[in-house]
Write an enzyme that holds these catalytic residues in place. Structure first.
Site, PDB file in Angstrom:
ATOM      1  CE  LYS A 218     -10.619  -8.179   8.224  1.00 31.27           C
ATOM      2  NZ  LYS A 218      -9.869  -7.740   7.051  1.00 31.27           N
TER       3      LYS A 218
ATOM      4  CD  GLU B 182     -11.403  -9.082   3.776  1.00 28.47           C
ATOM      5  OE1 GLU B 182     -10.944  -9.596   4.810  1.00 28.47           O
ATOM      6  OE2 GLU B 182     -11.031  -7.976   3.373  1.00 28.47           O
TER       7      GLU B 182
ATOM      8  CD  GLU C  15      -2.910   0.912  -4.278  1.00 30.77           C
ATOM      9  OE1 GLU C  15      -2.845   0.207  -3.239  1.00 30.77           O
ATOM     10  OE2 GLU C  15      -3.940   1.010  -4.965  1.00 30.77           O
TER      11      GLU C  15
ATOM     12  CB  CYS D   5      -9.754  -4.313  14.300  1.00 32.52           C
ATOM     13  SG  CYS D   5      -9.754  -4.170  12.542  1.00 32.52           S
TER      14      CYS D   5
ATOM     15  CB  SER E 257      -5.573   0.552  -1.224  1.00 36.11           C
ATOM     16  OG  SER E 257      -4.601  -0.454  -1.392  1.00 36.11           O
TER      17      SER E 257
ATOM     18  CD  GLU F  46     -14.530  -9.913  -5.303  1.00 40.39           C
ATOM     19  OE1 GLU F  46     -15.560 -10.593  -5.455  1.00 40.39           O
ATOM     20  OE2 GLU F  46     -14.365  -9.132  -4.359  1.00 40.39           O
TER      21      GLU F  46
ATOM     22  CB  CYS G 216      -7.262  -3.521   5.739  1.00 37.19           C
ATOM     23  SG  CYS G 216      -6.766  -1.942   6.321  1.00 37.19           S
TER      24      CYS G 216
ATOM     25  CD  GLU H 164      -3.225   0.529   2.073  1.00 36.16           C
ATOM     26  OE1 GLU H 164      -3.834  -0.540   1.899  1.00 36.16           O
ATOM     27  OE2 GLU H 164      -3.461   1.287   3.016  1.00 36.16           O
TER      28      GLU H 164
HETATM   29 FE1  HC1 Z   1      -8.367  -5.775  11.655  1.00 35.44          FE
HETATM   30 FE2  HC1 Z   1      -6.787  -5.874   9.717  1.00 35.44          FE
HETATM   31  S1  HC1 Z   1      -6.557  -4.450  11.472  1.00 35.44           S
HETATM   32  S2  HC1 Z   1      -8.995  -5.262   9.498  1.00 35.44           S
HETATM   33  O1  HC1 Z   1      -9.244  -4.419  12.207  1.00 35.44           O
HETATM   34  O2  HC1 Z   1      -6.212  -4.589   8.440  1.00 35.44           O
HETATM   35  O3  HC1 Z   1     -10.518  -7.775  11.678  1.00 35.44           O
HETATM   36  O4  HC1 Z   1      -7.328  -6.563  14.371  1.00 35.44           O
HETATM   37  O5  HC1 Z   1      -7.014  -8.360  11.134  1.00 35.44           O
HETATM   38  O6  HC1 Z   1      -7.226  -7.997   7.565  1.00 35.44           O
HETATM   39  O7  HC1 Z   1      -3.985  -6.810  10.217  1.00 35.44           O
HETATM   40  C1  HC1 Z   1      -9.720  -6.998  11.791  1.00 35.44           C
HETATM   41  C2  HC1 Z   1      -7.802  -6.278  13.406  1.00 35.44           C
HETATM   42  C3  HC1 Z   1      -7.278  -7.232  10.974  1.00 35.44           C
HETATM   43  C4  HC1 Z   1      -6.973  -7.197   8.384  1.00 35.44           C
HETATM   44  C5  HC1 Z   1      -5.030  -6.473   9.982  1.00 35.44           C
END
Ligand code: HC1
Ligand code: SF4
Length: 571
Positions: A356, A359, A280, A501, A317, A364, A297, A277
């Protein structure tokens, strides 16, 4: 100031104070159910009723303002009897599967019943308000819903999503979705903030622990686990530790006892994300690419953007989140190094986040037909597995994470805090732009718990304008300003949940919701403390990341990295 007397004690409070707040000042606890300060204040459940001298009837303390000379009584026999009746009526319209309920012992209604003399349930108990919604990662049980409206308010006011609302009237009233469809078919972003604010067990996450147990018991599979940054400073709460306590060592030992073949860390792939990132961002700045670059993220935020801010999709991103990057390298680089069949590698994520789960299942998120992630469990689900296995968490020795996807920097750790991704990126970008290893690495302007934070950071003579928004409601406000031409930035961090998070929808339930802000602050401090104690505090100085590029990926953003670590979005 206004003088009032509550339960015989005089107190002076500012104008516009509610009876509930005035009582709190005197350490008098008036019970509440629907009330959630600043989020849901309808005064509708009536659990907080009190008597006021000279006034007829009972009055909800959460919405009744004090006036000069008011004399309030919070626990007379009339008040106690009314509260009891109200709770009995609520229980008559609530599926009472308490023993098998996910929220057992953390249920606010259960506590209220205990504390208010409910020792028998005089009315009914069989409820039929609709079907269990198991369409997606957020499970809704209308038969446990007590119509407090807290989830409705969080979803609409805090998250700016608004996919659940009240429907019908009187005894038929329910909380539901448009056309009563499953949440998965709606614009729900799976953030799980409704789960956390629900006082009972009407909302929960899909339980994926059975799939993980099954994989662990399959001798054909090589099961590896990653734990997100924010899990280690909250998991302890499930076992009696104070919020913010770092229980990483015990967590690693517990995971090993559960039977995982390798214990890795999402902090490692958070470092990897920063390399991609950061690269980028520098490319977009140098080559006139689309700015501001916005972090990608947080999957709740991504879905929110896809539904509501199509015009910003090119700003996102293209980096996959650390969760997904981890899976991609765990099924490519790791099998090469460990000499295992990538098809037999089963990747489990332990996440503070319910989104998550969504996700990981996005189309994809796979490479050459192999899904990056096979199962996602929340912090709460991991605690459940530890308890099911009979592991006495507090008595565990500290364990060490495994190589080659387990070493991390302080930068990777602070990802779990709002502002953390931004700060981690700035640490790397600053070194790249100056060509030096800078000592000044704490970007405190982007830290904190306020909804939107802005700063201008001067690096190598260049002013980089940055902003951080936490919670999709705050992201809306920020993006609306950009749309209206009232603000401009180079780089923006957005996290789907307020606080980042550490406050994800999969984190331990905070039983006393009035302590929420303190709990968030303690978890945040926990991650910054780990960062401070790290030998390596910058992602690009993580030796395992350097090795990954040197031995496998080549350059940041180059062909292999692009194929494994980047993605696209859907309008
Ligand atoms: Fe998160 Fe991440 S910080 S999004 O909050 O970018 O869930 O802890 O795992 O993928 O590293 C969550 C936390 C986590 C991702 C990272
Ligand atoms: Fe609303 Fe988030 Fe709950 Fe979905 S998960 S209903 S978006 S609060």
């Amino acid at each position: 100031m206004i003088n009032v007397t509550i339960d015989g004690i005089a107190v002076e409070v500012p104008k516009d104070t509610t009876i509930l707040e005035a009582a709190k000042k005197l350490n008098i606890n008036i019970p509440t159910l629907c009330f959630m300060k600043g989020i849901n204040e309808p005064g509708s459940c009536r659990v907080c009723v009190v008597e006021v001298e000279g006034w007829r009837g009972l009055h909800p303390a959460c919405v009744t303002k004090v006036s000069e000379g008011l004399v309030v009584k919070t626990a007379t026999s009339t008040v106690r009897e009314a509260r009891k009746n109200i709770l009995e009526l609520i229980m008559s319209n609530h599926n009472r599967e308490c023993l098998s309920c996910d929220r057992n012992l953390k249920c606010e209604l259960q506590t209220l019943c205990n504390e208010n003399g409910i020792d028998r349930l005089p009315y009914g108990g069989k409820v039929d308000k609709g079907c269990l919604d198991t369409s997606g990662p957020i499970v809704r049980d209308p038969n446990k819903c007590v119509l407090c409206g807290r989830c409705v308010s969080v979803c609409s006011k805090m998250q700016d999503v608004g996919v659940i609302d009240f429907a019908y009237r009187g005894a038929h009233m329910t909380v539901t979705t448009a056309y009563e469809e499953g949440l998965a078919g709606q614009e729900c972003i799976n953030c799980g903030q409704c789960i956390k604010i629900c006082p009972v067990g009407a909302l929960s996450e899909r339980d994926d622990t059975a799939r993980v147990w099954k994989a662990l018991e399959n001798p054909e599979l090589h099961v590896v686990v990653q734990t997100a940054p924010a899990v280690r400073v909250a998991l302890g709460e499930e076992f009696g530790y104070a919020p913010g306590t770092n229980v990483e060592g015990k967590m690693v030992t517990a995971l090993r006892r559960l039977g995982f073949d390798k214990i890795f860390d999402t902090n490692f792939s958070a470092d990897l994300t920063i390399i991609e990132e950061g690269n980028e961002l520098l490319n977009r700045i140098k080559n006139g690419g689309k700015l501001p670059l916005i972090t990608s993220c947080s999957p709740g935020w991504i879905k929110f953007c896809e539904h509501n801010y199509h015009d910003f999709l090119e700003n996102l991103s293209t980096c996959k989140s650390p969760q997904q990057m981890f899976g991609a390298v765990a099924k490519s680089y790791y099998p090469v190094k460990a000499d295992v069949d990538p098809k037999k590698v089963f990747v489990v994520s332990v996440m503070p986040c319910t989104a998550k789960k969504y996700e990981a299942d996005r189309e994809e998120m796979q490479v050459d037909g192999l899904k990056d992630i096979d199962a996602v469990i929340t912090t709460r689900e991991l605690a459940k597995m530890i308890r099911q296995a009979g592991i006495r968490f507090a008595e565990l020795e500290d364990g060490e994470r495994d190589s080659i996807l387990g070493t991390y920097s302080g930068a990777g750790t602070i990802f779990g805090n709002t502002g953390g991704v931004m700060e981690a990126a700035l640490r790397t970008v600053a070194d790249k732009l100056t060509g030096k290893s800078l000592d000044s690495i704490e970007y405190t302007a982007v830290r904190g718990l306020s909804g939107i934070r802005e700063a201008t950071v001067n690096i190598a003579g260049m002013d980089i304008k940055v902003a951080v928004a936490n919670g999709t409601g705050n992201a809306s406000k920020l993006l609306d300003k950009i749309r209206a031409g009232e603000a401009g930035y180079h780089f923006i961090e957005v996290m789907g949940c307020e606080g980042g998070c550490i406050n994800g929808g999969g984190q331990p339930i905070i039983k006393d919701k009035s302590t929420t802000e303190e709990v968030k602050a303690a978890r945040i401090k926990g991650l910054y403390d780990i960062d401070k104690a790290c030998v390596t505090r910058k992602s690009h100085e993580n030796p395992e990341i350097q090795k990954l590029y040197a031995e496998y990926l080549g350059e940041a953003g180059a062909h292999k990295a692009h194929k494994l670590l980047h993605t696209h979005y859907v309008a």
